[in-house]
Design a protein around this motif. Structure first.
Motif, short mmCIF file in Angstrom:
data_model
loop_
_atom_site.label_atom_id
_atom_site.label_comp_id
_atom_site.label_asym_id
_atom_site.label_seq_id
_atom_site.Cartn_x
_atom_site.Cartn_y
_atom_site.Cartn_z
N GLU A 132 -23.25 14.73 0.64
CA GLU A 132 -22.53 15.22 1.99
C GLU A 132 -22.88 16.38 2.23
O GLU A 132 -22.85 16.96 3.43
N LEU A 133 -22.90 17.72 1.39
CA LEU A 133 -23.34 19.08 1.49
C LEU A 133 -24.76 19.03 2.29
O LEU A 133 -24.90 20.02 3.18
N GLY A 134 -25.78 18.11 1.75
CA GLY A 134 -27.06 18.16 2.48
C GLY A 134 -27.06 17.83 3.84
O GLY A 134 -27.85 18.34 4.76
N LYS A 135 -26.21 16.72 4.21
CA LYS A 135 -25.91 16.26 5.62
C LYS A 135 -25.23 17.30 6.62
O LYS A 135 -25.80 17.53 7.67
N ASP A 136 -24.25 18.26 5.74
CA ASP A 136 -23.79 19.25 6.82
C ASP A 136 -24.85 20.26 7.05
O ASP A 136 -24.79 21.02 8.06
N ILE A 137 -25.85 20.70 6.09
CA ILE A 137 -26.67 21.73 6.37
C ILE A 137 -27.79 21.24 7.32
O ILE A 137 -27.91 21.89 8.37
N LYS A 156 -21.06 14.27 -3.52
CA LYS A 156 -20.70 15.67 -2.74
C LYS A 156 -22.22 16.39 -2.60
O LYS A 156 -22.14 16.84 -1.34
N LYS A 157 -23.15 16.04 -3.12
CA LYS A 157 -24.38 16.80 -2.90
C LYS A 157 -24.82 16.19 -1.56
O LYS A 157 -25.59 16.98 -0.81
N ALA A 188 -14.62 4.44 -22.43
CA ALA A 188 -14.09 5.29 -21.47
C ALA A 188 -14.98 6.45 -21.23
O ALA A 188 -14.96 6.78 -19.93
N GLY A 189 -15.73 7.07 -22.16
CA GLY A 189 -16.32 8.06 -21.98
C GLY A 189 -17.78 8.05 -21.06
O GLY A 189 -18.03 8.59 -20.47
N ILE A 190 -18.26 6.78 -21.57
CA ILE A 190 -19.30 6.42 -20.60
C ILE A 190 -18.87 6.45 -19.36
O ILE A 190 -19.67 6.59 -18.46
N LEU A 191 -17.96 5.35 -19.03
CA LEU A 191 -17.30 5.17 -17.75
C LEU A 191 -16.96 6.61 -16.78
O LEU A 191 -17.24 6.84 -15.54
N ASP A 192 -16.49 7.48 -17.77
CA ASP A 192 -15.73 8.73 -17.01
C ASP A 192 -17.20 9.47 -16.59
O ASP A 192 -17.21 10.18 -15.54
N SER A 193 -18.13 9.60 -17.47
CA SER A 193 -19.49 10.19 -17.15
C SER A 193 -20.14 9.71 -15.97
O SER A 193 -20.67 10.31 -14.91
N ILE A 194 -20.26 8.36 -16.05
CA ILE A 194 -20.87 7.49 -14.85
C ILE A 194 -19.99 8.11 -13.52
O ILE A 194 -20.56 8.31 -12.70
N LEU A 195 -18.74 8.00 -13.48
CA LEU A 195 -17.68 8.24 -12.53
C LEU A 195 -18.15 9.65 -12.06
O LEU A 195 -18.24 9.99 -10.59
N HIS A 196 -17.97 10.58 -12.94
CA HIS A 196 -17.91 12.09 -12.65
C HIS A 196 -19.46 12.35 -11.72
O HIS A 196 -19.50 13.02 -11.08
N ASN A 197 -20.51 11.92 -12.67
CA ASN A 197 -21.93 12.23 -11.89
C ASN A 197 -21.97 11.40 -10.45
O ASN A 197 -22.66 11.86 -9.70
N THR A 198 -21.42 10.36 -10.30
CA THR A 198 -21.58 9.69 -8.98
C THR A 198 -21.10 10.57 -8.03
O THR A 198 -21.28 10.79 -6.83
N LEU A 199 -19.84 11.03 -8.35
CA LEU A 199 -19.06 11.95 -7.42
C LEU A 199 -19.74 13.17 -6.94
O LEU A 199 -19.57 13.27 -5.86
N ARG A 200 -20.36 13.75 -8.15
CA ARG A 200 -21.18 15.04 -7.76
C ARG A 200 -22.21 14.45 -6.89
O ARG A 200 -22.59 15.34 -6.02
N LEU A 201 -22.77 13.40 -7.15
CA LEU A 201 -23.90 13.16 -6.41
C LEU A 201 -23.61 12.83 -5.07
O LEU A 201 -24.12 13.14 -3.83
#
Length: 485
Positions: free
Chosen positions: A480-485, A477-478, A462-475
């Motif tokens: 999306e923020l880059g596109k906005d700029i 977002k980044k 579960a920790g591995i899956l959470d880490s993968i999911l969390h990092n994927t979401l951060r990526l």
């Protein structure tokens, strides 16, 4: 003394300040999923730990219960009289035991298998040594020929009516005839039917009076019945309770027996003479006659663990049987091998070994019926039983504990036409091999190890899956923020 700072240095589980941690919806979802998975897998592991695991092997029969085998049975024969029903045992080693009575009980039943009285205490039929061979041929008819038309009138007229039910073709009936007629003539002279009227000797030809003989359940010839006027009628459905004579058959013995039957009866013929049973002495040659034509046989026998047979038949050393009139149809309530288990032990057995059992009494509840009077007459019924011993042991509490020794068997039955007197045969053949079922309980340490592996494994995954999911979401977002700029 070790300082607290040095002791903290060996901490495997270093803590991150709560201010530096961040909660997320994805983490909460995975945490709930992980908790449910842990509970589910823990339940599966607990169920597996509590379940009984066994191994099965086939080995040579160790015969820890000795060289003998117990057979329990409860059989109902609606058309075989208890008077002649015999339980015999034989085997390939030459053992031959006839008419076993010590461990066998008999109860008279009707054609509907309903008991008609208490236990039938017939015992072994006495050996008849004198059949009238010392009596010269007597051509007179001292006894009265009875039929269905006059039987009831004679039985109500005389205080004692002794009747010889015979068949002209019967060897024993022909040997009895001279002494019976001579004894009847002597009794007639001593107790004149007109002047005295206390006793009368009669005879019934069962080949001519078939229904009359069936009514009195005559299955062997000759059968001598003693009817007591007024004292042999029972309140229960009008059954007649009379006696059978099994004594010697020469003239002197017959006359002596008849004398005892009238000893306590008033001489006046017009008086309703009832036999005084309170003062009657026990006559070993006289026993109760069966009230019905059926018999329930129950009990047990002990046999050697070799191929053999248990035979139920009509048997007598001084009677003849008409094979066409013997019907061995039967119902099996119980026929089992080995020691009988208490209900508590049987329930414990089913809890430990739920798949074992169910074949220990294959014949229970089965019926084998021969239709009398048609082409199926003269039928012998044979059962072939192959027996296998199953031994169940448990290894709980770190030691071997024997739970049960059970005998299971397969059964194959057949109906065989024969010219001889029909019988029922239970052929049994014990197997030299036995089935050994051993319980293999899991150790508690193995259970704890698996539980820890489940908790740690689910938490880690579960920790591995959470880490993968969390990092994927951060990526994401980044990006999306880059596109906005």
């Amino acid at each position: 003394m070790i300082s607290s700072s040095k002791l903290k240095s060996v901490d495997f589980y270093r803590k991150i300040p709560r201010d530096l941690t961040e909660a997320s919806l994805s983490g909460a979802g995975l945490s709930i999923f992980a908790a449910l998975a842990m509970v589910f897998l823990f339940g599966m592991e607990l169920s597996s730990y509590l379940a009984v695991n066994t191994t099965t092997s086939v080995i040579v029969d160790r015969s820890s219960d000795g060289e003998f085998l117990r057979i329990d049975f409860n059989l109902s024969f609606p058309a075989l009289s208890c008077e002649f029903a015999s339980v015999d045992v034989s085997d390939v080693l030459g053992t031959n035991r006839l008419n076993i009575t010590k461990t066998v009980r008999k109860f008279s039943i009707d054609r509907n298998l309903v008991p008609t009285g208490s236990e039938f205490h017939a015992g072994p039929i006495p050996t008849v040594n004198k059949h009238g061979d010392d009596v010269e041929e007597y051509h007179g008819d001292g006894s009265v020929a009875l039929s269905s038309r006059n039987f009831d009138s004679y039985s109500h007229q005389y205080p004692v009516l002794v009747v010889n039910f015979y068949a002209p073709w019967c060897y024993w009936s022909n040997r009895l005839k001279p002494s019976w007629e001579k004894a009847a003539q002597i009794i007639r002279e001593r107790y004149d039917p007109e002047m005295d009227g206390r006793i009368l000797l009669g005879k019934v030809d069962c080949t001519e009076e078939v229904e009359l003989c069936k009514r009195h359940h005559i299955q062997g010839y000759p059968s001598i019945r003693i009817f007591h006027k007024g004292s042999d009628m029972k309140e229960n459905q009008g059954h007649h309770d009379h006696d059978s004579y099994y004594g010697e058959r020469d003239t002197e013995s017959l006359v002596a027996a008849m004398e005892t039957y009238v000893a306590n009866i008033p001489k006046e013929a017009h008086v309703l003479a009832l036999e005084d049973k309170s003062n009657k002495t026990v006559d070993p040659a006289k026993r109760p006659a069966p009230m019905t034509g059926g018999c329930r046989i129950e009990g047990f026998v002990r046999v050697k663990k070799v191929p053999g047979s248990v035979v139920i038949s009509a048997r007598s050393g001084s009677h003849s049987f008409d094979p066409s009139q013997i019907n061995v149809s039967h119902y099996v309530t119980t026929f089992s091998f080995g020691k009988r288990l208490s209900s508590k032990m049987f329930n414990e057995l089913k809890r430990l070994f739920p798949y074992v059992g169910g074949h220990h009494d294959r014949l229970a509840g089965q019926s084998y019926i021969v239709k009398h009077g048609d082409v199926n007459a003269n039928v012998t019924i044979e059962h072939y039983l192959q027996i296998v011993k199953t031994e169940l042991v448990t290894l709980r509490y770190a030691k071997e504990l024997k739970v049960l020794e059970e005998y299971e068997y397969t059964a194959h039955s057949s109906l065989v036409h024969s010219f001889y007197v029909p019988v029922v045969k239970f052929h049994f053949e014990p197997s030299p091999m036995q089935v050994l079922v051993t319980e293999l309980p899991k150790s508690f340490s193995h259970f704890i190890t698996n539980v820890c592996a489940i908790i740690g494994g689910v938490f880690t995954v579960a920790g591995i899956l959470d880490s993968i999911l969390h990092n994927t979401l951060r990526l994401v977002k980044k990006v999306e923020l880059g596109k906005d700029i």
